[in-house]
Write an enzyme that holds these catalytic residues in place. Structure first.
Site, PDB file in Angstrom:
ATOM      1  N   ASP A 103       4.701  11.526   4.106  1.00  0.00           N
ATOM      2  CA  ASP A 103       3.271  11.451   4.370  1.00  0.00           C
ATOM      3  C   ASP A 103       2.964  12.298   5.619  1.00  0.00           C
ATOM      4  OD1 ASP A 103       0.783   9.650   3.394  1.00  0.00           O
ATOM      5  OD2 ASP A 103       0.716   9.772   5.573  1.00  0.00           O
TER       6      ASP A 103
ATOM      7  N   TYR B 271      -6.511  12.635  10.521  1.00  0.00           N
ATOM      8  CA  TYR B 271      -6.939  13.363   9.327  1.00  0.00           C
ATOM      9  C   TYR B 271      -7.981  14.415   9.686  1.00  0.00           C
ATOM     10  CZ  TYR B 271      -4.508  10.319   6.017  1.00  0.00           C
ATOM     11  OH  TYR B 271      -3.539   9.668   5.293  1.00  0.00           O
TER      12      TYR B 271
ATOM     13  N   HIS C 119       5.591   5.639  -2.570  1.00  0.00           N
ATOM     14  CA  HIS C 119       5.259   6.440  -1.393  1.00  0.00           C
ATOM     15  C   HIS C 119       5.889   5.898  -0.112  1.00  0.00           C
ATOM     16  CE1 HIS C 119       2.866   9.361   0.750  1.00  0.00           C
ATOM     17  NE2 HIS C 119       2.323   8.433   1.515  1.00  0.00           N
TER      18      HIS C 119
END
Length: 384
Positions: free
Chosen positions: A178, A308, A359
């Site tokens: 990630d 982000y 994930h």
């Protein structure tokens, strides 16, 4: 500040305030005959919050976390929190592990002893690692950036200083998934001389494939990826759009409401893990809530979302990565990368297709991931 020992101790006032909020939630409605397709399902969230309010014991979890060797140091204006567990073997290889969102450094909690002390788990002590697991700035017990520009590249530069200047390792391995995959790749691109190799569990969303105008130039695998990625972003990417554009607006609600925070994170734990739609197949209630608590007690859900924004607005492009690279691909992970694309952009020397897992790789399948990391780094040990 120099490297200092760190112990978690959340003030009683924060826990008392949390209890008050958990007892005074204003719940929304849910449309009849719907489940998770519109977001976190109401009955499931109510059940978790009920357990959180009435049975969950933060102090017990805090005590367990404090059994890890944790430290803080000051790098580039930020207090960086990290675990540093020494390997139990003749020549441990230093390895830095970087987490992502919406997890935390706890992503690696289960895998740390498997890597530091393989002999206790049926392995070879010669495969031991010194394991370093930092909290990304703005996450958990690292401090929140006060200035813009702290993106994956900046974090990678900080990790280079952490490993060499603060901890004294001239060369080391790095792994992540990630956000951790991005940080690890920037570390390899900008500091290749420091690394034996990098180990990745994903390559994130490959934007240049999604935006490729001439599909005739793509392989069949790449065309399938482009279609799958476009569909995934349209269906699942709402969180990413808002965190990349308006993280401050999002932060008000999630910083103020523990049920809102739990709902925001639970949806991703369910959708991105190999749980077949049932969170309890992969995670206990204590595990889920402890991950949520790391965000709550540090008030870092807003600052984590800002990463982000920074990555969307200030991150430079990556070139070809020459550092030897391993890919461990878990079948239920988000958007598995086309192998040919990976080979053109990274010096891929090992690819492992795992039989199961999603994930949250080290959290879901720690034994399988630990073994793959051991096997990848074994040839480098003679150089250590």
């Amino acid at each position: 500040m120099a490297v200092e020992r760190f112990h978690i101790h959340v003030p009683d006032e924060i826990l008392d305030d949390l209890q008050y909020r958990l007892r005074h939630i204003r719940w929304p409605d849910q449309v009849e005959d719907t489940g998770w397709e519109r977001g976190t399902e109401l009955t499931t969230l109510k059940s978790l919050v009920s357990y959180w309010r009435d049975q969950y014991d933060w102090r017990a979890q805090e005590s367990a976390l404090n059994r890890l060797a944790q430290f803080r140091c000051h790098i580039d204006g930020i207090d960086v929190h990290f675990v540093h567990e020494r390997g139990k073997g003749p020549n441990p290889l230093p390895l830095i592990l970087t987490h992502g969102w919406p997890d935390s450094y706890l992503r690696y909690q289960k895998i740390i002893p498997l890597l530091t002390d393989p002999a206790s788990y049926g392995g070879n002590p010669e495969d031991s690692f010194d394991v370093i697991v930092p909290s990304v700035p703005g996450f958990g017990f690292s401090s929140r950036p006060k200035q813009p520009g702290v993106n994956n590249k900046r974090v990678a530069d900080m990790w280079a200083k952490l490993m060499t200047e603060e901890l004294g390792y001239p060369k080391f391995g790095a792994a992540g998934g990630d956000v951790g995959s991005g940080v690890t790749r920037y570390l390899a691109a900008n500091h290749p001389e420091l690394l034996y190799g990098i180990h990745l569990t994903d390559i994130g969303i490959i934007r240049d494939l999604m935006s490729a105008a001439d599909e005739a130039k793509l392989s069949e695998e790449e065309r399938r990826y482009k279609q799958a990625a476009s569909a995934w972003v349209a269906q699942e990417g709402g969180y990413m759009s808002i965190q990349s554009t308006r993280p401050q607006t999002l932060a008000y609600g999630l910083s103020d409401s523990p049920s809102g925070l739990a709902g925001w994170l639970m949806e991703k734990f369910r959708a991105w893990s190999d749980c077949q739609g049932d969170l309890k197949q992969r995670f206990s209630e204590d595990e889920l809530i402890t991950h949520i608590m790391v965000y709550w007690v540090t008030n870092t859900i807003g600052s984590s979302a800002h990463l982000y924004y920074e990555n969307a607005h200030s991150l430079p492009p990556l070139g070809y990565i020459e550092v030897p690279t391993a890919l461990a691909l878990f079948p239920a992970d988000v958007l598995l990368p086309p192998k040919a694309w990976a080979a053109r952009h990274l010096n891929v020397t090992r690819v492992t297709s795992m039989p199961r897992g999603g994930h949250f790789t080290a959290w879901e399948e720690p034994e399988a991931l630990a073994e793959d990391i051991r096997e990848f780094y074994r040839p480098f040990r003679a150089k250590n």
